[in-house]
Design an enzyme around this catalytic site. Structure first.
Site, PDB file in Angstrom:
ATOM      1  N   TRP A  11      29.642  38.391 -68.917  1.00  0.00           N
ATOM      2  CA  TRP A  11      28.406  38.941 -69.515  1.00  0.00           C
ATOM      3  C   TRP A  11      28.310  40.399 -69.055  1.00  0.00           C
ATOM      4  O   TRP A  11      28.567  40.696 -67.891  1.00  0.00           O
ATOM      5  CB  TRP A  11      27.193  38.153 -69.024  1.00  0.00           C
ATOM      6  N   ARG A  24      26.656  52.066 -61.116  1.00  0.00           N
ATOM      7  CA  ARG A  24      27.175  51.338 -59.951  1.00  0.00           C
ATOM      8  C   ARG A  24      28.512  50.661 -60.233  1.00  0.00           C
ATOM      9  O   ARG A  24      29.004  49.875 -59.433  1.00  0.00           O
ATOM     10  CB  ARG A  24      26.128  50.311 -59.507  1.00  0.00           C
ATOM     11  N   PHE A  59      28.885  38.832 -52.175  1.00  0.00           N
ATOM     12  CA  PHE A  59      27.891  39.004 -53.241  1.00  0.00           C
ATOM     13  C   PHE A  59      28.087  40.368 -53.909  1.00  0.00           C
ATOM     14  O   PHE A  59      27.503  41.369 -53.496  1.00  0.00           O
ATOM     15  CB  PHE A  59      26.487  38.894 -52.641  1.00  0.00           C
ATOM     16  N   THR A  65      26.785  35.187 -65.095  1.00  0.00           N
ATOM     17  CA  THR A  65      26.584  35.186 -63.646  1.00  0.00           C
ATOM     18  C   THR A  65      26.139  33.823 -63.130  1.00  0.00           C
ATOM     19  O   THR A  65      26.479  33.437 -62.007  1.00  0.00           O
ATOM     20  CB  THR A  65      25.562  36.280 -63.279  1.00  0.00           C
ATOM     21  N   PHE A  66      25.387  33.087 -63.949  1.00  0.00           N
ATOM     22  CA  PHE A  66      24.922  31.774 -63.479  1.00  0.00           C
ATOM     23  C   PHE A  66      26.088  30.843 -63.159  1.00  0.00           C
ATOM     24  O   PHE A  66      25.965  29.965 -62.297  1.00  0.00           O
ATOM     25  CB  PHE A  66      24.002  31.132 -64.523  1.00  0.00           C
ATOM     26  N   THR A 124      12.236  38.690 -70.743  1.00  0.00           N
ATOM     27  CA  THR A 124      11.789  37.357 -70.321  1.00  0.00           C
ATOM     28  C   THR A 124      12.133  37.155 -68.841  1.00  0.00           C
ATOM     29  O   THR A 124      12.906  37.931 -68.269  1.00  0.00           O
ATOM     30  CB  THR A 124      12.494  36.258 -71.145  1.00  0.00           C
ATOM     31  N   CYS A 161      26.835  40.973 -63.316  1.00  0.00           N
ATOM     32  CA  CYS A 161      25.832  42.006 -63.598  1.00  0.00           C
ATOM     33  C   CYS A 161      24.696  41.362 -64.386  1.00  0.00           C
ATOM     34  O   CYS A 161      24.911  40.881 -65.504  1.00  0.00           O
ATOM     35  CB  CYS A 161      26.472  43.133 -64.408  1.00  0.00           C
ATOM     36  N   VAL A 162      23.526  41.343 -63.793  1.00  0.00           N
ATOM     37  CA  VAL A 162      22.347  40.805 -64.468  1.00  0.00           C
ATOM     38  C   VAL A 162      21.392  41.965 -64.717  1.00  0.00           C
ATOM     39  O   VAL A 162      20.998  42.669 -63.785  1.00  0.00           O
ATOM     40  CB  VAL A 162      21.656  39.710 -63.633  1.00  0.00           C
ATOM     41  N   HIS A 191      14.133  35.261 -67.569  1.00  0.00           N
ATOM     42  CA  HIS A 191      15.498  34.750 -67.402  1.00  0.00           C
ATOM     43  C   HIS A 191      16.222  35.474 -66.265  1.00  0.00           C
ATOM     44  O   HIS A 191      16.917  34.856 -65.458  1.00  0.00           O
ATOM     45  CB  HIS A 191      16.262  34.954 -68.712  1.00  0.00           C
TER      46      HIS A 191
HETATM   47  C1  DLZ Z   1      21.570  34.167 -70.729  1.00  0.00           C
HETATM   48  C2  DLZ Z   1      21.910  35.397 -69.918  1.00  0.00           C
HETATM   49  C3  DLZ Z   1      21.088  36.524 -69.989  1.00  0.00           C
HETATM   50  C4  DLZ Z   1      19.851  36.588 -70.818  1.00  0.00           C
HETATM   51  N1  DLZ Z   1      21.388  37.641 -69.297  1.00  0.00           N
HETATM   52  C5  DLZ Z   1      22.495  37.643 -68.522  1.00  0.00           C
HETATM   53  C6  DLZ Z   1      22.833  38.797 -67.769  1.00  0.00           C
HETATM   54  O1  DLZ Z   1      22.172  39.857 -67.804  1.00  0.00           O
HETATM   55  N2  DLZ Z   1      23.952  38.743 -66.987  1.00  0.00           N
HETATM   56  C7  DLZ Z   1      24.736  37.615 -66.907  1.00  0.00           C
HETATM   57  O2  DLZ Z   1      25.729  37.630 -66.162  1.00  0.00           O
HETATM   58  N3  DLZ Z   1      24.438  36.519 -67.614  1.00  0.00           N
HETATM   59  C8  DLZ Z   1      23.361  36.502 -68.413  1.00  0.00           C
HETATM   60  N4  DLZ Z   1      23.048  35.391 -69.139  1.00  0.00           N
HETATM   61  C9  DLZ Z   1      24.002  34.251 -69.129  1.00  0.00           C
HETATM   62  C10 DLZ Z   1      23.823  33.284 -67.936  1.00  0.00           C
HETATM   63  O3  DLZ Z   1      24.367  33.842 -66.739  1.00  0.00           O
HETATM   64  C11 DLZ Z   1      24.564  31.974 -68.225  1.00  0.00           C
HETATM   65  O4  DLZ Z   1      25.887  32.228 -68.606  1.00  0.00           O
HETATM   66  C12 DLZ Z   1      23.875  31.163 -69.327  1.00  0.00           C
HETATM   67  O5  DLZ Z   1      22.509  30.960 -69.042  1.00  0.00           O
HETATM   68  C13 DLZ Z   1      24.561  29.770 -69.510  1.00  0.00           C
HETATM   69  O6  DLZ Z   1      24.448  28.997 -68.300  1.00  0.00           O
END
Ligand code: DLZ
Length: 143
Positions: free
Chosen positions: A10, A115, A101, A44-45, A74, A68-69, A76
């Site tokens: 992602w 970064r 991390f 990332t999840f 929302t 990277c999130v 999320h």
């Molecule tokens: C769903 C989601 C969103 C909205 N944003 C990110 C993000 O900014 N960075 C990232 O690594 N992953 C994101 N995801 C995906 C979640 O990490 C995960 O893959 C999904 O919720 C499925 O479990």
């Protein structure tokens, strides 16, 4: 030394730059290519469980977690950040190797790019240096 790297796909323009920085740094410090095990996950999840699988099924001195999130509209963002932070913390306590991390949690895309090879450096490089330092520390302590 032998390291695993788990990288989330992602925001790939960011995370793949972190990966390049981490790999180059490990190689620069003498880790051979065969001893760098790279695994990609969707987001990332998913990093936590893939890092656990690497620790279970390979013989590693550490696992570098790269993601990277970016904050959206929302909550999320908050849940993913909390989930991966908690997950990696647990892995550090449950396994006898360090899990690093290397996850950017930023308010916008520009902060992330800054970064990942921009004006704030490349956090993948820092994550790799941290992995080497922690693996070295463990060897010192367990003697
Ligand atoms: C769903 C989601 C969103 C909205 N944003 C990110 C993000 O900014 N960075 C990232 O690594 N992953 C994101 N995801 C995906 C979640 O990490 C995960 O893959 C999904 O919720 C499925 O479990």
């Amino acid at each position: 030394m032998r390291f695993g790297i788990v990288v989330a796909d992602w925001n790939p323009e960011v995370t793949h730059a972190l990966l390049a920085g981490a790999e180059a740094t490990l190689r620069h410090h003498g880790v051979i290519a065969e001893d760098i095990v790279v695994k990609h996950v969707p987001g990332t999840f998913e990093i936590t469980v893939a890092a656990q699988w690497l620790a279970e099924y390979d013989d590693l001195d550490g696992v570098i977690c790269l993601g990277c999130v970016i904050q959206g509209e929302t909550p999320h963002f908050t849940y993913i950040c909390q989930g991966v932070t908690h997950g990696i913390t647990e892995l550090n306590l449950d396994y006898n190797i360090p899990f690093i991390f290397g996850i950017l949690t930023t308010l916008n895309h520009l902060q992330a790019l800054e970064r990942a090879g921009g004006k704030h450096g490349n956090k993948g490089i820092e994550a790799a240096v941290t992995a080497i330092r922690m693996a070295t520390l463990q060897r010192e302590i367990e003697k």
